[in-house]
Write a protein that holds these residues in place. Structure first.
Motif, mmCIF file in Angstrom:
data_model
loop_
_atom_site.group_PDB
_atom_site.id
_atom_site.type_symbol
_atom_site.label_atom_id
_atom_site.label_comp_id
_atom_site.label_asym_id
_atom_site.label_seq_id
_atom_site.Cartn_x
_atom_site.Cartn_y
_atom_site.Cartn_z
ATOM 1 N N GLY A 60 9.076 24.275 67.967
ATOM 2 C CA GLY A 60 9.273 22.943 68.604
ATOM 3 C C GLY A 60 8.350 22.904 69.966
ATOM 4 N N ASP A 61 7.814 21.760 69.927
ATOM 5 C CA ASP A 61 6.591 21.548 71.046
ATOM 6 C C ASP A 61 5.602 22.720 70.715
ATOM 7 O OD1 ASP A 61 7.832 19.377 72.019
ATOM 8 O OD2 ASP A 61 8.579 20.446 73.935
ATOM 9 N N ASP A 62 4.886 22.879 69.440
ATOM 10 C CA ASP A 62 4.087 23.725 69.147
ATOM 11 C C ASP A 62 4.132 25.277 69.544
ATOM 12 O OD1 ASP A 62 2.834 21.420 68.069
ATOM 13 O OD2 ASP A 62 1.627 20.830 69.857
ATOM 14 N N ALA A 63 5.205 25.421 69.570
ATOM 15 C CA ALA A 63 5.760 26.880 70.444
ATOM 16 C C ALA A 63 6.881 27.460 69.666
ATOM 17 C CB ALA A 63 5.768 27.187 71.835
ATOM 18 N N ARG A 64 7.034 28.836 69.370
ATOM 19 C CA ARG A 64 8.279 29.061 68.799
ATOM 20 C C ARG A 64 9.277 29.398 69.738
ATOM 21 N NH1 ARG A 64 6.962 34.491 66.333
ATOM 22 N NH2 ARG A 64 6.853 35.308 68.509
ATOM 23 N N LEU A 65 10.504 28.624 69.598
ATOM 24 C CA LEU A 65 11.655 28.300 70.495
ATOM 25 C C LEU A 65 12.544 29.568 70.218
ATOM 26 C CD1 LEU A 65 11.971 24.739 70.231
ATOM 27 C CD2 LEU A 65 10.685 25.962 71.874
ATOM 28 N N ASP A 66 12.706 30.027 69.109
ATOM 29 C CA ASP A 66 13.776 31.193 68.665
ATOM 30 C C ASP A 66 13.376 31.749 67.405
ATOM 31 O OD1 ASP A 66 16.017 32.440 68.879
ATOM 32 O OD2 ASP A 66 17.553 30.926 68.716
ATOM 33 N N SER A 67 13.983 33.016 67.255
ATOM 34 C CA SER A 67 13.773 33.752 66.009
ATOM 35 C C SER A 67 15.190 34.601 65.796
ATOM 36 C CB SER A 67 12.632 34.675 66.103
ATOM 37 O OG SER A 67 12.805 35.657 67.195
ATOM 38 N N LEU A 68 15.294 35.015 64.341
ATOM 39 C CA LEU A 68 15.905 35.685 63.810
ATOM 40 C C LEU A 68 15.890 36.952 63.240
ATOM 41 C CD1 LEU A 68 18.574 33.037 62.075
ATOM 42 C CD2 LEU A 68 18.905 33.967 64.381
ATOM 43 N N ASN A 69 16.199 38.023 63.638
ATOM 44 C CA ASN A 69 15.591 39.363 62.857
ATOM 45 C C ASN A 69 16.867 40.312 62.584
ATOM 46 O OD1 ASN A 69 13.608 40.577 62.155
ATOM 47 N ND2 ASN A 69 13.261 41.693 63.822
ATOM 48 N N GLY A 70 17.995 39.781 62.186
ATOM 49 C CA GLY A 70 19.073 40.766 61.980
ATOM 50 C C GLY A 70 19.155 41.550 60.665
ATOM 51 N N VAL A 71 19.615 42.405 60.547
ATOM 52 C CA VAL A 71 19.785 43.181 59.187
ATOM 53 C C VAL A 71 20.770 42.578 58.091
ATOM 54 C CG1 VAL A 71 20.480 45.415 57.961
ATOM 55 C CG2 VAL A 71 19.338 45.465 60.399
ATOM 56 N N LEU A 72 20.110 42.289 56.867
ATOM 57 C CA LEU A 72 20.811 41.871 55.943
ATOM 58 C C LEU A 72 21.261 42.905 54.712
ATOM 59 C CD1 LEU A 72 18.656 38.764 55.433
ATOM 60 C CD2 LEU A 72 20.720 39.025 56.390
ATOM 61 N N GLY A 73 20.475 43.916 54.715
ATOM 62 C CA GLY A 73 20.762 44.933 53.747
ATOM 63 C C GLY A 73 19.621 45.973 53.839
ATOM 64 N N TYR A 74 19.638 47.065 53.136
ATOM 65 C CA TYR A 74 18.636 48.146 53.247
ATOM 66 C C TYR A 74 18.400 48.829 51.774
ATOM 67 C CZ TYR A 74 22.715 50.921 53.513
ATOM 68 O OH TYR A 74 24.041 51.641 53.237
ATOM 69 N N SER A 75 17.301 49.668 51.722
ATOM 70 C CA SER A 75 17.139 50.428 50.508
ATOM 71 C C SER A 75 16.824 51.913 51.031
ATOM 72 C CB SER A 75 16.137 49.901 49.332
ATOM 73 O OG SER A 75 15.055 49.854 50.035
ATOM 74 N N ILE A 76 17.226 53.015 50.199
ATOM 75 C CA ILE A 76 16.968 54.229 50.622
ATOM 76 C C ILE A 76 16.322 54.652 49.457
ATOM 77 C CG2 ILE A 76 17.757 56.478 51.168
ATOM 78 C CD1 ILE A 76 20.104 55.320 52.616
ATOM 79 N N GLU A 77 14.893 55.305 49.810
ATOM 80 C CA GLU A 77 14.398 56.281 48.582
ATOM 81 C C GLU A 77 14.637 57.667 49.063
ATOM 82 O OE1 GLU A 77 10.290 55.331 48.045
ATOM 83 O OE2 GLU A 77 10.728 53.510 47.048
ATOM 84 N N PHE A 78 15.419 58.618 48.474
ATOM 85 C CA PHE A 78 15.808 59.996 48.610
ATOM 86 C C PHE A 78 15.189 60.899 47.743
ATOM 87 C CE2 PHE A 78 18.631 63.589 48.398
ATOM 88 C CZ PHE A 78 18.494 64.132 49.390
ATOM 89 N N GLU A 79 14.238 61.550 48.205
ATOM 90 C CA GLU A 79 13.545 62.803 47.402
ATOM 91 C C GLU A 79 14.564 63.795 47.412
ATOM 92 O OE1 GLU A 79 9.497 65.413 46.857
ATOM 93 O OE2 GLU A 79 9.583 63.940 48.406
#
Length: 195
Positions: A51-70
């Protein structure tokens, strides 16, 4: 400083019961194989509000994940338990279209970090992922030549969130630090139900 310098004791346990809001339990766990490496990719929500040409808020919560296990190789019974293969009366293992079971998965990370006295110390971090399904996306086999190349499978797990309590947000994993490997291993064995 807290740097990772090693990895040990990779274990898994099939999910026995899961009731959202009250917790998750596991059947008897088992050692997957000697640990060679794990790469965890966290999937996050990436919403930004402007808003007003600037970032007012953001979200960055975890939704899931993947694991590569050798792995250092998977024994037949471990493949069956992790990947949902079946075994018939002739001891033949079958890869079918069945969905793999939900598993808990964990390992111990060896860390080097600044200690309280200023000297660098070794600590042992237990990482436990509450609920994921494993698959083996590819497998490579090659003839033996003069210079042997050691080939081991990498398995990929896709993780889901679980509601372990009445809190609004799901849990995906947990970790705890120890000053000795024996204490870390004992804690991980408890999480996985290994006796």
């Amino acid at each position: 400083m807290k740097a990772n310098v090693g990895m040990r004791y990779a274990v898994a346990a099939p999910v026995d019961t899961y009731t959202p809001g009250t917790g998750i339990t596991y059947d008897n766990g088992f050692v997957v194989s000697e640990a060679r490496g794990a790469n965890v990719t966290w999937e996050t929500e990436n919403g930004e509000f402007y808003g007003d040409d600037a970032r007012l808020d953001s979200l960055n919560g975890v939704l899931g994940y993947s694991i590569e296990f050798e792995t250092a190789g998977l024994k037949d019974t471990v493949r069956m338990n992790l990947l949902g293969e079946t075994k018939d009366s002739s001891d033949v293992y079958h890869i079918t279209g069945a969905t793999p079971p939900d598993m808990g998965f964990g390992y111990v990370k060896q860390m080097r970090e600044d200690g309280t006295s200023g000297a660098v110390e070794t600590t042992w971090d237990v990482w436990w992922y509450h609920k994921l399904k494993f698959g083996q996306p590819n497998e490579e086999t090659k003839t033996k030549e003069r210079n042997i190349e050691w080939r081991v499978p990498t398995i990929t797990g896709t993780g889901s969130g679980v509601y372990l309590s009445a809190l609004e947000d799901p849990d995906f994993a947990q970790h705890k630090s120890f000053t000795s490997f024996s204490d870390a291993k004992a804690y991980l064995k408890t999480l996985a139900g290994i006796t």
